[in-house]
Scaffold this motif. Structure first.
Motif, PDB file in Angstrom:
ATOM      1  N   VAL A  84       0.955  -1.277  -0.014  1.00 41.70           N
ATOM      2  CA  VAL A  84       0.035   0.119  -0.128  1.00 41.70           C
ATOM      3  C   VAL A  84       0.941   1.214  -0.185  1.00 41.70           C
ATOM      4  N   ASN A  85       0.648   2.127  -0.807  1.00 40.22           N
ATOM      5  CA  ASN A  85       1.452   3.517  -0.935  1.00 40.22           C
ATOM      6  C   ASN A  85       1.114   4.522   0.139  1.00 40.22           C
ATOM      7  N   GLN A  86       1.636   5.606   0.010  1.00 40.93           N
ATOM      8  CA  GLN A  86       1.147   6.859   1.052  1.00 40.93           C
ATOM      9  C   GLN A  86      -0.084   7.356   0.997  1.00 40.93           C
ATOM     10  N   GLN A  87      -0.787   7.011  -0.129  1.00 39.78           N
ATOM     11  CA  GLN A  87      -2.270   7.447  -0.367  1.00 39.78           C
ATOM     12  C   GLN A  87      -3.225   6.509  -0.074  1.00 39.78           C
ATOM     13  N   GLY A  88      -2.807   5.299   0.292  1.00 46.13           N
ATOM     14  CA  GLY A  88      -3.647   4.334   0.773  1.00 46.13           C
ATOM     15  C   GLY A  88      -3.996   3.416  -0.543  1.00 46.13           C
TER      16      GLY A  88
END
Length: 126
Positions: A84-88
């Protein structure tokens, strides 16, 4: 004017504190590479958070030593274990998975369910 100088010194001190310290340690990096450790293990041991940072450190070491160092897993993404990236946002490369008889095409839609701590994707048929 004395107050202004004091304020500018405070600003300089704050920016100096925020400066990120480099974790580049050629001796340790060289040793870990020669042990044959993979990229993920080296990053963990040297407390490096980003693979790009490790790549830069290895290139610097290669340039310094004039020796080509190869690190397993440095340029390969483990597309079977998406993160999962920083933006979810979670991106899944379906080509990396054995889908059996399921045919996936561009534009296909899926319903998403969360059951007992698992994410279930169901292809919506047209």
């Amino acid at each position: 004017m004395g107050a202004k100088n004091g304020n500018s010194t405070d600003v300089q001190e704050k920016t100096a504190k925020k400066k990120i310290e480099s974790k580049y340690d050629p001796k340790t990096l060289r040793s870990l590479i020669k042990e044959g450790l993979d990229a993920a293990t080296i990053m963990e041991q040297m407390k490096i958070k980003h693979r790009q940072t490790l790549k830069q450190y290895i290139l610097k070491l290669i340039s310094t030593d004039r020796v080509l160092y190869e690190v397993k897993g440095l340029y390969l993404k483990d597309s079977k274990r998406p993160k999962v990236n920083q933006q979810g946002i979670l991106k899944i490369n379906l080509k990396a998975h054995d889908l059996g008889d399921l045919e996936i095409n561009e534009g296909d839609e899926f319903s998403v369910e969360f059951i007992d701590g698992k994410i279930s994707l169901t292809k919506i048929l047209p």
